[in-house]
Motif scaffolding. Sequence first.
Motif, short mmCIF file in Angstrom:
data_model
loop_
_atom_site.label_atom_id
_atom_site.label_comp_id
_atom_site.label_asym_id
_atom_site.label_seq_id
_atom_site.Cartn_x
_atom_site.Cartn_y
_atom_site.Cartn_z
N ASN A 238 -6.78 0.83 1.68
CA ASN A 238 -6.01 2.00 1.30
C ASN A 238 -6.83 3.04 0.56
O ASN A 238 -6.30 3.90 -0.14
N TRP A 258 -7.28 2.29 10.33
CA TRP A 258 -7.27 2.77 8.94
C TRP A 258 -6.29 3.94 8.79
O TRP A 258 -5.49 3.98 7.84
N SER A 261 -2.61 2.87 8.97
CA SER A 261 -2.11 2.20 7.77
C SER A 261 -1.94 3.16 6.60
O SER A 261 -1.13 2.92 5.70
N ASN A 262 -2.71 4.25 6.58
CA ASN A 262 -2.70 5.16 5.43
C ASN A 262 -1.85 6.40 5.64
O ASN A 262 -1.79 7.26 4.75
N LYS A 397 -7.12 11.66 2.52
CA LYS A 397 -7.97 10.48 2.55
C LYS A 397 -9.03 10.67 3.63
O LYS A 397 -8.77 11.23 4.69
#
Length: 742
Positions: A238, A258, A261-262, A397
């Motif tokens: 995360n 990735w 999931s984020n 992110k």
Amino acid sequence: MTLYAKSDKETLFEHSIKVYNAGLKIIDMLPYSKNEREELKKLSSLPLLFHDIGKGAVGFQKALINGSNWGGLRHEILSAAFLGNLNIKDEQIFAVITHHKDILYSEGKKILPSNQLEDNEILNDMKKQFEENSEEIKFLCDKLIDYAKLKINYSIKLDKGIGINMVWLNGKLGWRYGQCVKINLENKKLAAKLRGILRAADHLASAHKEPIDQINMKEYVISKYPLRYFQRRCKECNEDIMLIAPTGSGKTEAVLLWAQSNQKENSRLFYVLPYQASINAMHERLSKIFDKNYVGILHSNSVSYLYNSQGEDKNSLADNQKEAQNMAALAKEIYYPIRICTPHQLLRFGLKGTGWEFLFLEFSNSLVIYDEIHAFQPQIVGLTLATAKLLKNLGAKLAFASATFPDFLKSLIKEKLGEMIEISPAKQYNQEEMTKDEYNHDQYILNRKRHIVEVLDGNLIDNLDKIIQTIDDDKSVLIIANHVKTAQKIYEILSDYKPMLLHSRFNKKDRRNKEQMLISNGQSKPKIVIATQVIEVSLDIDYQAMFTEPAPIDALAQRFGRINRKGDRKPESIYVMSKQISPHNIYIKERVGKTIELLKNIINPVSEMELLDITNKVYSNGYTTEEMEYFNLGFNNYGINNFEKNFTAGVSRKWVEDVVDKNDGNCEVLPINYYDEYENKKEQGLWVEAKDLLVNVRYNLIFDKITNKNDENSDVIIVDCKYDSERGLLTEEKTSNFIGLD
């Protein structure tokens, strides 16, 4: 009398409602909290409904009906004056008065017509024309208010100037001209958001497009195969990540896991790649994973790509062209939740290029994947990291991914952006965390030995016998040169073997056809290919042997990936020349020399780990002094780090000309023997197909061969250079039968 908004007779009511609905849906799709979105809806409702109310003026309506010009008068000034009667915020009125034009550009040129804003005689005449249509305008206003279920009092009489404090319209671009005074940062940010929402809604409504729903990436299957451990690590992480994984190991799936999931509510995904060919390939790939309607593409030739990638279900080529134009334009708007783009497209935000307010709205909580950043030029790396730092401040992110990631570059990224979780099959994890299959899979990637690499003394011509022997052994062969002229020369020498030649001096049409043949599995696939560095980029091809001119290890590793691509055959031979044919170096000589010396001493067959080790040794000193100067220039000298300090809504910058393409030295030219075809395509209105006939080349190579140098009316540079679809543009050969263009 019906009030119209467009020359196609779309009514002002119809257009206003479309913009209103589009704006509210755009807000619903923004990556903000529910409370923030509701507040933006409240503040945007009146600007969305009445942004074009100024078009109700008598003069504008007459001009629209007669197809004439209203003398350059700005309807948005009247719209702002109308809103000024409603006692609303300056930020709301600012969005309306600037929804077509900026306040000024970076060179200080005012865009909004100051004479119309400050000359009472002109302004009063405009207002008078507005008030003359008071009955029709009141009828329209009542309908709009009723539609939106609002309760407001208004007046058609415009007696409060232009409705906004003039300080809002004296904006200065902070990085160069100082700041707009008396307006605090939060007010400026709100103005930028409202302006971005209104402009995006107006563009979509004018294009007759509705905003697309947001995508939930968790509803899609990224990989149908059991995950490798490094992929599972990406999926479970995360934080910002740095992924180092070899070509063909599942690197793309890992970063998408990735991102999946984020993703927060309404988070956008931006996938950044260095080359147009890689972007096109990734667009096709992500369009298969996700619904293709959610995936946009952004680069300078995206219209051509989109035009040529359409099926044959359209009514005409003109329809295909229009659809490609629309799709390319939508990628610049607040539309696609997933976009694949060059780094330059994100720099548009940090450097405040046209439309930067759209990105300001979208970058909050976004997910940004930078793939193969080592391939960016040092100045672009600096600009990219400065922009990435800015995105982090907006809650974004970040993921950096590469097959060959030098340690110095990893350290530089962490220094500028903070610590990141480093993930790689090469990293030593606690084996208890891994399943047996995951451990075996990761070890397989690390120990996979696809290639036997041998350095041969001399250049490609010196080793011609070896090349011919390999061809005669019935192997599929790649021959890679560092320069176009060298590739063309080798092609001539081996012409009896009917090779394919691929380099950057083909027009888009021929290059696209060649690339399609390369990735096909049919009889049209060439057995022998002679190419330049263009072969390194995103072409999913698999050959049995390679002969390549020398290059730094990261470039060679990309080339190596085109031999025994999946590693499902015995290790196959790659021959690296110790010298190149051309005397002109395109790579740093010391890096090439160090690469060659290290490759001479490897133990064959070589593993992926050994290639990573060589990469770090070649780049052990990091950037050269000159490269570091360019990096620092990009990171420090363009105001990105002072983005908020210099924040001024409604001000944009011609950043491409100022920063990125300066002294590029390349141009697009039309070979003289394609002149008639080019003109015919233009006459048919097929300008995309016409532009696909142009060839990208360095200007100094064709300067003395330009035939229309003094023709100011020509839309293209025409050159008397030989061109054919097998060899491309031959800059040293003229067309023998050229007799002029009269």
